[in-house]
Scaffold this active site. Sequence first.
Site, PDB file in Angstrom:
ATOM      1  N   HIS A  87       1.091  -1.224   0.086  1.00  0.00           N
ATOM      2  CA  HIS A  87      -0.098  -0.066   0.011  1.00  0.00           C
ATOM      3  C   HIS A  87       0.599   1.476  -0.061  1.00  0.00           C
ATOM      4  O   HIS A  87       1.913   0.978   0.185  1.00  0.00           O
ATOM      5  CB  HIS A  87      -1.480   0.045   1.364  1.00  0.00           C
ATOM      6  CG  HIS A  87      -0.414  -0.468   2.209  1.00  0.00           C
ATOM      7  ND1 HIS A  87      -0.615  -1.502   3.106  1.00  0.00           N
ATOM      8  CD2 HIS A  87       0.433   0.449   3.296  1.00  0.00           C
ATOM      9  CE1 HIS A  87       0.196  -1.709   3.760  1.00  0.00           C
ATOM     10  NE2 HIS A  87       0.529  -0.132   4.549  1.00  0.00           N
ATOM     11  N   ARG A  91      -1.817  11.524   4.081  1.00  0.00           N
ATOM     12  CA  ARG A  91      -2.198  12.671   4.845  1.00  0.00           C
ATOM     13  C   ARG A  91      -3.375  13.099   4.018  1.00  0.00           C
ATOM     14  O   ARG A  91      -3.345  13.251   3.335  1.00  0.00           O
ATOM     15  CB  ARG A  91      -1.687  13.136   5.153  1.00  0.00           C
ATOM     16  CG  ARG A  91      -0.355  11.654   6.101  1.00  0.00           C
ATOM     17  CD  ARG A  91       0.394  12.980   6.950  1.00  0.00           C
ATOM     18  NE  ARG A  91       1.208  12.178   7.652  1.00  0.00           N
ATOM     19  CZ  ARG A  91       3.381  11.880   7.190  1.00  0.00           C
ATOM     20  NH1 ARG A  91       3.036  13.096   5.943  1.00  0.00           N
ATOM     21  NH2 ARG A  91       3.718  11.073   7.667  1.00  0.00           N
ATOM     22  N   GLU A 138      -3.974   4.101   1.181  1.00  0.00           N
ATOM     23  CA  GLU A 138      -3.931   4.382   2.847  1.00  0.00           C
ATOM     24  C   GLU A 138      -4.431   5.211   3.971  1.00  0.00           C
ATOM     25  O   GLU A 138      -3.049   6.113   3.410  1.00  0.00           O
ATOM     26  CB  GLU A 138      -2.789   3.393   3.822  1.00  0.00           C
ATOM     27  CG  GLU A 138      -3.253   3.592   5.123  1.00  0.00           C
ATOM     28  CD  GLU A 138      -2.038   3.010   6.172  1.00  0.00           C
ATOM     29  OE1 GLU A 138      -1.756   3.409   7.864  1.00  0.00           O
ATOM     30  OE2 GLU A 138      -1.030   1.969   5.852  1.00  0.00           O
ATOM     31  N   HIS A 156       2.512  11.441  -9.150  1.00  0.00           N
ATOM     32  CA  HIS A 156       1.316  11.470  -8.995  1.00  0.00           C
ATOM     33  C   HIS A 156       0.891   9.941  -8.436  1.00  0.00           C
ATOM     34  O   HIS A 156       2.161   9.263  -8.525  1.00  0.00           O
ATOM     35  CB  HIS A 156       0.172  11.377 -10.322  1.00  0.00           C
ATOM     36  CG  HIS A 156       1.384  11.076 -11.459  1.00  0.00           C
ATOM     37  ND1 HIS A 156       2.296  11.999 -12.576  1.00  0.00           N
ATOM     38  CD2 HIS A 156       1.387   9.491 -12.084  1.00  0.00           C
ATOM     39  CE1 HIS A 156       2.796  10.383 -12.716  1.00  0.00           C
ATOM     40  NE2 HIS A 156       2.153   9.484 -13.080  1.00  0.00           N
ATOM     41  N   GLU A 204      -3.033  10.253 -12.599  1.00  0.00           N
ATOM     42  CA  GLU A 204      -2.806   9.818 -14.304  1.00  0.00           C
ATOM     43  C   GLU A 204      -4.032   8.848 -14.284  1.00  0.00           C
ATOM     44  O   GLU A 204      -3.849   7.802 -14.069  1.00  0.00           O
ATOM     45  CB  GLU A 204      -1.838   9.541 -14.543  1.00  0.00           C
ATOM     46  CG  GLU A 204      -1.733   9.433 -15.729  1.00  0.00           C
ATOM     47  CD  GLU A 204      -0.092   8.973 -16.582  1.00  0.00           C
ATOM     48  OE1 GLU A 204      -0.238   9.155 -17.352  1.00  0.00           O
ATOM     49  OE2 GLU A 204       0.658   9.124 -16.166  1.00  0.00           O
TER      50      GLU A 204
END
Length: 346
Positions: A87, A91, A138, A156, A204
């Site tokens: 993962h 934030r 996450e 990105h 993207e």
Amino acid sequence: MASSLMLSATSMLRPCTTSSSSSCTSRRLALFHLVTTGGIALPQSKLFGAKGSEYLRVAEATAAEKLAQPEKNLFDWVKNDNRRFLHVVYRVGDLEKTIKFYTECLGMKLLRKRDIPEDRYSNAFLGYGPEESNFTVELTYNYGVDNYDIGTGFGHFGVAVEDIYKRVDLIKAKGGKVTREPGPVKDGSTVIAFIEDPDGYKFELLERRPTSEPLCQVMLRVGDLDRAIAFYQKAVGMKLLRTRDNPEDKYTVAFMGYGPEDKNTVLELTYNYGVTNYDKGNGYAQIAIGTNDVYKTAEAIKLCGGKIIREPGPLPGINTKIVVCLDPDGWKLAFVDNVDFLKELE
């Protein structure tokens, strides 16, 4: 005992000069002692007919080979370790708003949530398949913090979609921000678009055939592409899948991962000509990668110039073993024990 032998042998392999003839003689005597006491076993085929300096050269070459073998074994283990992207952590300022955007606009599923009131934060895991097999995001919400600085280093995330025009229309209808309308890439046929989520993280969109892993890219900017490629190959165990140089726009990209791009998540490293460092902000956090042994992983990272910021071992409370490091550009990576990770999901 083994470490002292290694250090002694290493010092003995330094070249001798006329100005250091006494120390050179001492090293030769020490090397002779290691050979005669069995510390270094010399191949008999190379010793047949050898005299004087020839004998010493054979001993030095054999010692060097012996010292290099543990490192070679470690990096061979890294290549064969059972690794995959688990993962990516970052934030957000409004957890529910972001979950709504990802599920309604990007088609992700909310896999699980957890609240940690004693530490004043909540997590949500989203993706396109179960965490046991798929890469996920996450999202972390820290109580009372509603915005973050994304910085200039993060690029990105990439998401594969089957009908990019339909998806962009949906995102617009939901009030999403489209920063590049759908269309083919420059000098290519792949159709892409760019959007931003509610916190300003860029995505993207890439039009592709159906895939088992739609969450297909994480793009980060680096200051030395060759150095970054070497680190991710040797310490992280990724393969260099392809590179693309764009001299007109003054940047080069390298795609790295654990399998083909059409079926696996890849790390896209971008080097902008002449730019050696970036502001990482405080929004993007880290990528988590599965491994069979966090302790061996830490050894390889140290040998390749990475910085360990959390020594390998179990996390308090859940006993999941991890090790956390910084790559040469300061990007954070967390390696998680594969067996412990599956137990944690249970």
